[in-house]
Design a protein around this motif. Structure first.
Motif, short mmCIF file in Angstrom:
data_model
loop_
_atom_site.label_atom_id
_atom_site.label_comp_id
_atom_site.label_asym_id
_atom_site.label_seq_id
_atom_site.Cartn_x
_atom_site.Cartn_y
_atom_site.Cartn_z
N TYR A 170 14.75 5.27 -6.68
CA TYR A 170 14.15 3.94 -6.59
C TYR A 170 14.49 3.05 -7.79
O TYR A 170 13.86 2.02 -8.02
N LEU A 202 14.26 4.14 0.33
CA LEU A 202 12.87 4.28 0.76
C LEU A 202 12.59 3.50 2.05
O LEU A 202 11.77 3.93 2.86
N VAL A 221 5.59 9.16 -0.93
CA VAL A 221 6.77 8.83 -1.72
C VAL A 221 6.36 8.40 -3.12
O VAL A 221 5.21 8.02 -3.37
N VAL A 223 7.29 5.76 -6.38
CA VAL A 223 7.89 4.44 -6.58
C VAL A 223 7.38 3.91 -7.91
O VAL A 223 6.47 4.48 -8.52
#
Length: 261
Positions: A170, A202, A221, A223
């Motif tokens: 990311y 993503l 996830v 981030v």
């Protein structure tokens, strides 16, 4: 234990001069890993030259476990403990779990012990990561697939997964050059570069998860804090219901997203 007698103060001083914040701890780990004085000198030379400590040791500590980490493979970060705990919190009993962008397989390794899943698999695009993850996960009978996101996963699991975990890249492309040299020079670019705004992979994970999750299943996830709002919009657009999880002590942000029942 090392049978030779290294000069610990000199070793610590050299590591500290090279910018190693935890020079004392690193010195002890390198001494323990060395087979001889010459081997220790080689390890220290490579560490001072910028090699990640975990690549030199051949392992990283993650969530209390020792995870094998091969040269060139993404080193699991301490902050990713939040992703694992957030995923475990929404998993439900005996879940079917997929660890995407698995790297060394660290998340799958921890979740195997925490969740007692009825099915657990991992996948990564990078052949080196897949080989490393297999070393960690083969003893547990956890398959590791090589390919792009969901593509290599057995089709029978489409729409049946209870939990998808993805520590996908990311970092915005323009910011990769600003990363510490340890990551920038010694980890696979595919594990770091998340495209123009850092969310390219993503977004694809979100779209895929909407198809592969069972109704009521969750995606989890990692981030950055500044990307969470944009990612939540993408997850909502994909048909998922997102929740942001933050841990200031770890300086970590995770997002879980549920597929509506």
């Amino acid at each position: 234990m090392a049978s030779f007698h290294p000069d610990r103060p000199a070793l610590v001083q050299r590591l500290r001069a090279a910018g190693c914040v935890y020079a004392e701890d690193e010195a002890e780990l390198l001494i323990a890993a060395a087979r001889s004085a010459a081997d220790l000198t080689d390890l220290v030379d490579r560490r001072v030259a910028g090699r990640p400590l975990e690549h030199l040791l051949g392992w990283a500590e993650f969530c209390g476990l020792r995870v094998t980490v091969d040269p060139g493979v993404f080193v699991p970060r301490g902050r990713t403990a939040l992703l694992v705990s957030a995923a475990a919190a929404v998993a439900g009993p005996a879940p079917a779990v997929l660890d995407l962008c698995c790297g060394s397989g660290a998340a799958a390794l921890v979740l195997h012990g925490r969740l007692a899943p009825r099915w657990l698999a991992a996948a990564d695009l990078d052949p080196a990561a897949v080989a490393c993850a297999r070393r960690n996960l083969d003893p547990l009978g956890v398959p590791v697939y090589q390919g792009d996101l969901f593509a290599p996963v057995p089709a029978e699991w489409r729409g049946r997964l209870d939990l998808v975990v993805a520590n996908a890249p990311y970092v915005p492309s323009a910011a990769v050059a600003l990363l510490p040299a340890e990551a920038r020079l010694h980890e696979a670019p595919v594990a770091l570069d998340g495209g123009v705004d850092g969310l390219a992979v993503l977004r694809r994970v979100a779209i895929g998860a909407a198809e592969w999750l069972a109704p009521g299943g969750h995606l989890a996830v990692e981030v950055s804090a500044g990307q969470a709002e944009t990612l939540c919009a993408a997850l909502t657009e994909a048909g998922l219901v997102p929740t942001v999880v933050r841990d200031d002590d770890l300086d970590a942000t995770a997002v879980t997203a549920r597929r509506p029942a």
